[in-house]
Design an enzyme around this catalytic site. Sequence first.
Site, PDB file in Angstrom:
ATOM      1  N   HIS B 326       0.862  -1.183   0.000  1.00 25.78           N
ATOM      2  CA  HIS B 326       0.000   0.000   0.000  1.00 25.78           C
ATOM      3  C   HIS B 326       0.899   1.233   0.000  1.00 25.78           C
ATOM      4  CE1 HIS B 326      -3.018   2.921   1.092  1.00 25.78           C
ATOM      5  NE2 HIS B 326      -3.962   2.006   0.995  1.00 25.78           N
ATOM      6  N   ARG B 346      -6.344  10.466  -0.088  1.00 23.21           N
ATOM      7  CA  ARG B 346      -6.047  11.016  -1.414  1.00 23.21           C
ATOM      8  C   ARG B 346      -7.331  11.224  -2.202  1.00 23.21           C
ATOM      9  NH1 ARG B 346      -2.592   6.835  -3.741  1.00 23.21           N
ATOM     10  NH2 ARG B 346      -2.964   5.690  -1.812  1.00 23.21           N
TER      11      ARG B 346
END
Lengths: 228, 555
Positions: B326, B346
Amino acid sequence: MAKDQEMVKVYILGEGFDVPASSTIITAMEYAGFQLTTGVGCREGFCGACATLYREKGDYKLQAGLACQTVVSDGMYIAQIPFVPAEKPIYDITKLTPDINSFKTLYPTVFRCVSCNTCTKACPQDIEVMDYVQALIKGDIAKAADLSFDCIRCGLCALRCPAEIVQYNAGILARRLTGRYLLKKSPDLELRVKEIAEGKYDKDIEKLMKTNKEKIKKLYYEREVKLG
Amino acid sequence: MYPEYMQESIRNVEKTRPARLKLAKSGKQLFPRMSAQERDVVLNKFHPDYKPEARREIRIGPNKGERITTKVAELLETFSRINPADFDLDHPDYETDVLVIGAGSAGFSASILAAENGANVILVTKLRIGDSNSMMAQGGIQAAVRPDDSPVLHYLDVIGGGHFDNKPELAKALVCDAPDAIKWLQDLGVMFDRNPDGTMKTKSGGGTCRPRMHSARDYTGAAICRTLRDEVQNRPDKIKILEHQPAVELIKDSNGRVAGAVLYHLENKEYFTIKAKATILSTGGFGRLHIQGFETTNHYGATADGLVMGYRAGANLLYMDSVQYHPTGAVYPLQIVGFLCTEKLRGMGAQPVNKNGELFVYPLEPRDIEASAFIRECTERGNGIKTPAGNLGIWLDTPLIEQINGAGAIKQNLPAMLRQFGRFDVDITKEPMLVYPTLHYQNGGLEINDHCETKLPGLYVAGEASGGVHGRNRLMGNSQLDLIVFGRRAGRYAAEYAKGAKLGKLNLDHVYEYEKEVEKLGIDRKKISPMVLPDYIPEAVKKRQYTTHYEGTLR
């Protein structure tokens, strides 16, 4: 770096062990040689498996927390709680009503709340536990669902409650009733489920499934991207 | 609070923030998306899977001769925990129609559907029920529901993200079942985030071409998992739950069908046997193997037990050469190194920037691309920030989330992240997060078809333990979806199969046969698996624990 090497003494089952000062209760126990099989789960504060009671040096108070999120201090007494044997009534969610009656039947103990706020003080997620119990007593299920949303089911509220309420299990019922009955339904969702059942997209997807790699690569890199 | 020496770099981030905010608000692309060639370059040079030591040949079993992740090969070339001769399989301790191994959201979905299709179910788990990676997922679950979206576009995203290696029938099942999976969860009482008109709030994720991420604040996995757990607990007449009792070996019958499992009770150390007409593995992934020494986002029990049991019984693996890192794992403060910082950050506007406060990658590339770009920025380009423990990281500029979405947006939509960093004195509404790629997900697994069947009759797999759905790289929000879609399918098909299944005499012969092969390799008898739980006890202490020395596993 120097800070990482600093050691403190913690007491596990009454026995003193020297562990790095930056340890959490979980990593301190492992450093001392305990391989944990219960009272441990995700180790990131999301699953609630590591409810713990501890006492700090010179203090008489037992404090509650998550062992994976609590940094040790010098002279701390620690122990792990393996399991909370709390009551969990059985119900069929499709046969309940999203109101006070469900709680009168399934969780009558919530009405014994004496507003002492011990549950809120015990909650490692800083949830206003007593407030959501009070919302349930007033029949405001949606408010209880909202306030209890971040619950991870560690059970510390129930362990500390003098009125024997199982707050965290009542909270999940409040949220399920809200999610199923009280939130507006999405018209887009109903429509899309129907379209798929009718096979609206089958032909296009089956065509893609048979497309060769080069062609599908092109389609992928040329697709329009809409952000939101 | 970040140490004094990092403050200069933080000031750089603050200095460039107004211009980056303006760019975000303009709706223009923040940074060019990579072309196919650029993706290849960055993966080949910087993704950990592409290092020479990342993979090696597996020497036994159904995938013999194939290059797979080194740590997995080592785990598979081992002896069993048990001596089959110790077990009286003519008198099993439990009998059931469907056995479900693993109690995260895939196991729960499977148990509910199997019960609804008439089967008696036993659900077994190593930890408490629900203590799983499912519970820890934060950002969301994908489903093409918006009018400007469709399962066709979702399909394209899934296979593009997976480098076009996904099994098409599995990708189709994933995207076509998705909206119904959301509806099922909603009707069970999951509180998905809504707009005032009742439509679902949806956000973009890495590699999606439409905002398709449904969420429940940043406790999406928890909201789903705890609802399903409650539902499973409401069906004691059909679903029996055995906690703290991991399965350690599958049982087969004289016709080669999988016919149950051997359990090990972690507290009283006793072994139990279950005879089952169908068995579903929903055991999750392998994060706790700490592949290539990486920290992990995974829970304590993520030790790939299902892979070991399934492989030893004769089921084959698919894409076991691919590991997901990740992009945004925490690297500071020390106590949360490796922890997940959700992609939703994000999705809501947080930007990755280097030590000079500069953007260097499109913020929402698929995970393997994004992670590789972070590694390049820290290594080759020397633009990372070093922590006191010596780790490198880049900034994830979270205060932007509040500036883009309004004050209070983090508290409302990302309470878990705010709490997680707040516990260790970092206020993400005012300060950026320091992040670096962390071991997150097992892209491959035991190969299944769209009925969740393996090549062994009677053995089904669902969720992270399975292989083929995501190709060689999973997109955000498709794991939560996978658990529900394939969990439900496994439950349904296993229950149907169980109705007609007649078992022969039970045996553990496959364990003997597999061990013969292990022996031929000259492997140390002390190497056994499944691992069950990782071991974090310091070497100095272990030396004095004279009776607990099975290598790499629990005694």
